[in-house]
Design a protein around this motif. Structure first.
Motif, PDB file in Angstrom:
ATOM      1  N   TYR A  34      22.937  11.160   3.493  1.00 24.30           N
ATOM      2  CA  TYR A  34      24.008  10.386   3.790  1.00 24.30           C
ATOM      3  C   TYR A  34      24.305  10.875   1.993  1.00 24.30           C
ATOM      4  N   GLY A  35      25.921  11.266   1.470  1.00 24.63           N
ATOM      5  CA  GLY A  35      26.173  11.516   0.776  1.00 24.63           C
ATOM      6  C   GLY A  35      25.629  13.482   0.397  1.00 24.63           C
ATOM      7  N   ARG A  36      25.014  13.261  -0.756  1.00 27.28           N
ATOM      8  CA  ARG A  36      24.026  14.629  -0.916  1.00 27.28           C
ATOM      9  C   ARG A  36      22.380  14.133  -0.657  1.00 27.28           C
ATOM     10  N   GLY A  37      22.113  12.419  -0.456  1.00 26.94           N
ATOM     11  CA  GLY A  37      20.496  12.406  -0.479  1.00 26.94           C
ATOM     12  C   GLY A  37      20.187  13.301   1.295  1.00 26.94           C
ATOM     13  N   ARG A  38      19.198  13.358   1.227  1.00 20.09           N
ATOM     14  CA  ARG A  38      18.573  13.414   2.503  1.00 20.09           C
ATOM     15  C   ARG A  38      17.822  12.196   2.680  1.00 20.09           C
ATOM     16  N   THR A  39      17.518  11.632   4.842  1.00 24.81           N
ATOM     17  CA  THR A  39      16.960  10.440   4.619  1.00 24.81           C
ATOM     18  C   THR A  39      16.304  11.040   6.034  1.00 24.81           C
ATOM     19  N   PHE A  40      15.551  10.154   6.653  1.00 26.87           N
ATOM     20  CA  PHE A  40      14.255  10.639   7.714  1.00 26.87           C
ATOM     21  C   PHE A  40      14.529   9.368   8.186  1.00 26.87           C
ATOM     22  N   TYR A  41      13.837   9.294   9.238  1.00 28.17           N
ATOM     23  CA  TYR A  41      13.720   7.773   9.962  1.00 28.17           C
ATOM     24  C   TYR A  41      12.289   8.467  11.240  1.00 28.17           C
ATOM     25  N   CYS A  42      11.089   7.444  11.205  1.00 27.56           N
ATOM     26  CA  CYS A  42      10.444   8.097  12.608  1.00 27.56           C
ATOM     27  C   CYS A  42      10.529   6.662  13.548  1.00 27.56           C
ATOM     28  N   THR A  43      10.280   6.052  14.462  1.00 30.16           N
ATOM     29  CA  THR A  43       9.250   5.097  14.907  1.00 30.16           C
ATOM     30  C   THR A  43       8.441   5.073  14.791  1.00 30.16           C
ATOM     31  N   ILE A  44       7.372   6.096  15.170  1.00 27.50           N
ATOM     32  CA  ILE A  44       5.921   6.089  15.642  1.00 27.50           C
ATOM     33  C   ILE A  44       5.554   6.061  14.325  1.00 27.50           C
ATOM     34  N   ALA A  45       4.793   4.735  14.819  1.00 31.28           N
ATOM     35  CA  ALA A  45       4.289   3.974  12.630  1.00 31.28           C
ATOM     36  C   ALA A  45       3.832   2.776  13.195  1.00 31.28           C
ATOM     37  N   HIS A  46       3.220   1.829  14.848  1.00 32.70           N
ATOM     38  CA  HIS A  46       3.328   0.776  15.029  1.00 32.70           C
ATOM     39  C   HIS A  46       1.713   0.606  14.965  1.00 32.70           C
TER      40      HIS A  46
END
Length: 618
Positions: A286-298
């Protein structure tokens, strides 16, 4: 497919920790790694929070769980940190009781960072930690299962956006897909957070749903823990919705719909997608930023599964900036783009190519050409509705509209041309602040040589390069020849170097191949041209059809192991009707990239410039 040995078939859903209570952030302290580890040594008891809004979730991890986490910790990190790293873990829930896995994740990330030396952690649920003067101490932020409207202060939200867009990291798991929504109901309150994290939504089946997971990127550095294989798993898997799109994010893991029973057990919310696309983990820029998401964490057991911890450690190093990883959105990938990722090359449109149009029109044309990158231009009008030049002085709302336009098109701004960067410290700071807010990596400019002392200082402070641009000898008496650039850069930061405009080199009688051998790692970015004739009257023609020896130049760059910020496609002829010729340039570069991706280069033997690894992120 492999079954995870750490998740039995009859794995029970974890109980939510505590009742749903509103949370006040007043008085909430920051918890450092040392304090956290001191308190988690006990079997019972609670962490010393000044403000506890969810019963139980702030309690210490029990000794049995702690031992399971410790036994599962990775032995080493996949990448060596370029510098000491600091990860902020934020775990505030608002009007929700909180997931029982939060404390386990806090412990696992803290211990992983400590054992591998990859990062230090600070744990907080105080929104004031997002003030800009506080946030700048961190390399990335981890929203750990943060459900609800974490904070509404516009200044704090703006601080987080600027942190990410300017090059910080953002990581979220499971419930953070509904962070900054009114809970219950997940009513949107801050759409831009959804863009940053890549999706919204929390619809799901049982918290021990059994699925088969497709590993969509078996060779990706972040998925290395899974050894190129898919696997079975049990957890609570969210079915997300807009702004999720494969045109925005690089999907790593998804539900294998051919093998998974999608109708098992009870369902909560709308579960079916018309496109049958159920992504579970992804990353993006996102722009120069690095983003990560994962739903496996309940469920807590996710964080004592060795493979999941290796996966999350790699993701953390990606958002922190130490593990280079490709991020071109899945829906935009082609064989040529994959080849360019392998080479560490990024082909993009220089805005001057479309300077007769607005910035917004240039973004649209770049996307139409299938390119994920472009450069900016200080004297280009922004849009019909923003009748201003794209330069410092734009309002926050205008900058937000530019971010949204780039995001919607799937285009990322890498470079920006501004003719002069002043030597006055206050004015120079304004330019670099603007560069940070628009998420660029490299300025292209022709500042006065006496301004370089000030510019050099800001290059290092803002981690933004300045590439000295060449025009003709009369316009650029110092920078027109590589020797002039090398002279003014001698002894200075490696963030100062050359922007090679091949068109002006060819018109001035400079041999581009000899020039790059002079500049080597001082070459920061390239503006590509091929001309119909040498000399001052030469004009652009499709690459490979003119006198510029374009293929030989690209091959020499590959032999030297050079990877500019951007291979800038600057087509400076027939401006209003140049799309067919530009498309031919792209086809030429793509064909050559596919050939070169299978050939060795000199990049492992050359002198390194900052950063120290080949760039392979999107």
């Amino acid at each position: 497919m492999k079954r995870s040995p750490f998740v039995p078939n009859d794995a029970a859903p974890a109980e939510a920790a505590g009742a749903s209570l509103p949370i006040s952030s007043k008085g909430a302290p920051v918890l450092t790694r040392r304090r956290f580890l001191q308190h988690t040594g006990a079997v019972t008891g609670a962490l010393a929070w000044g403000c506890v809004g969810r019963a139980g979730a702030a309690e210490a991890v029990g000794e049995t769980e702690r031992q399971k986490v410790e036994a599962a910790l990775p032995a080493r990190a996949p990448a060596r940190p370029r510098k000491p790293r600091k990860l902020l873990i934020f775990d505030l829930n608002v009007n929700y009781g909180g997931h029982g896995s939060i404390r386990t994740a806090n412990l696992a990330f803290t211990l992983m960072g400590q054992k591998t030396g990859a990062f230090d952690t600070v744990i907080s649920r105080d929104p004031q930690v997002f003030r800009s003067e506080s946030l700048r101490q961190f390399d990335a932020v981890f929203f750990n299962n943060t459900v609800g409207n974490c904070f509404t202060d516009p200044a704090l939200r703006q601080s987080l956006v600027e942190f990410v867009y300017g090059g910080g990291g953002l990581m979220g798991v499971h419930g953070s897909s509904v962070a900054f929504t009114h809970w219950p109901g997940a009513i949107e309150d801050w759409p831009e957070f959804g863009l940053m994290i890549g999706a919204r939504g929390a619809n799901h089946r049982a918290s021990n749903e059994h699925i088969f997971i497709r590993n969509e990127e078996p060779d990706h550095p972040v998925t290395a823990a899974f050894e190129g294989q898919g696997f079975e798993y049990r957890d609570e898997f969210f079915r997300v919705h807009e702004p999720y799109s494969r045109q925005r994010v690089r999907v790593l893991l998804s539900i294998d719909t051919d093998k998974t029973d999608l109708n098992q057990g009870p369902g909560y919310g709308k579960l079916e997608r018309a496109d049958n696309d159920y992504a579970l983990a992804w990353l993006r820029h996102y722009g120069r930023g690095r983003t990560f998401y994962c739903t496996i964490a309940h469920n807590p057991y996710v964080f004592w599964d060795p493979k999941m911890l290796r996966f999350y450690l790699a993701a953390a190093q990606f958002v922190l900036g130490d593990l280079p990883a490709p991020t071109i959105p899945s829906g935009k990938l082609t064989p040529a783009l994959r080849a360019q990722e392998k080479l560490g090359w990024r082909l993009g449109i220089e805005a001057y190519t479309f300077h007769k149009f607005t910035l917004f029109e240039a973004i649209e044309k770049t996307a139409q050409l299938g390119l994920p990158y472009m450069g900016g231009l200080s004297f280009q009008r922004v849009s019909k509705d923003i009748p201003k030049n794209f330069e410092p002085g734009l309002t926050e709302d205008e900058l937000r509209q530019i971010r949204f336009k780039l995001d919607a098109a799937g285009v990322r701004l890498l470079t920006y041309y501004i003719h002069d960067i002043p030597g006055d410290e206050a004015e120079c700071r304004k330019v670099f602040e603007f560069g940070r807010k628009i998420g660029i990596e490299t300025f292209m400019s022709e500042p006065k040589p006496e301004a370089l002392d000030t510019i050099e200082k800001f290059c290092d402070a803002y981690d933004i390069q300045v590439a000295l641009h060449n025009h003709d000898p009369k316009t650029s008496p110092v920078y027109w020849h590589p020797e002039g650039i090398l002279k003014v850069c001698q002894g200075r930061t490696r963030r100062l170097g050359a922007c090679a405009d091949l068109g002006y080199w060819l018109r001035a009688g400079v041999d581009p191949i000899k020039a790059v051998n002079q500049l080597k790692d001082r070459l920061l970015t390239v503006q590509m041209h091929d001309l119909h004739a040498l000399g001052p009257d030469g004009h652009d023609v499709p690459w490979g059809t003119g006198v510029g020896r374009t293929e030989a130049f690209i091959r020499e760059m590959h032999r030297l192991g050079l990877w500019p910020t951007m291979w800038g496609l600057e087509y400076s002829y027939n401006f209003l009707e140049s799309l067919p010729e530009i498309a031919r340039c792209i086809e030429f570069f793509n064909r050559l990239s596919l050939q070169l991706a299978g050939e060795p280069s000199g990049q492992d033997n050359r002198p390194r410039r900052f950063p120290s690894k080949p760039r392979v992120e999107g």
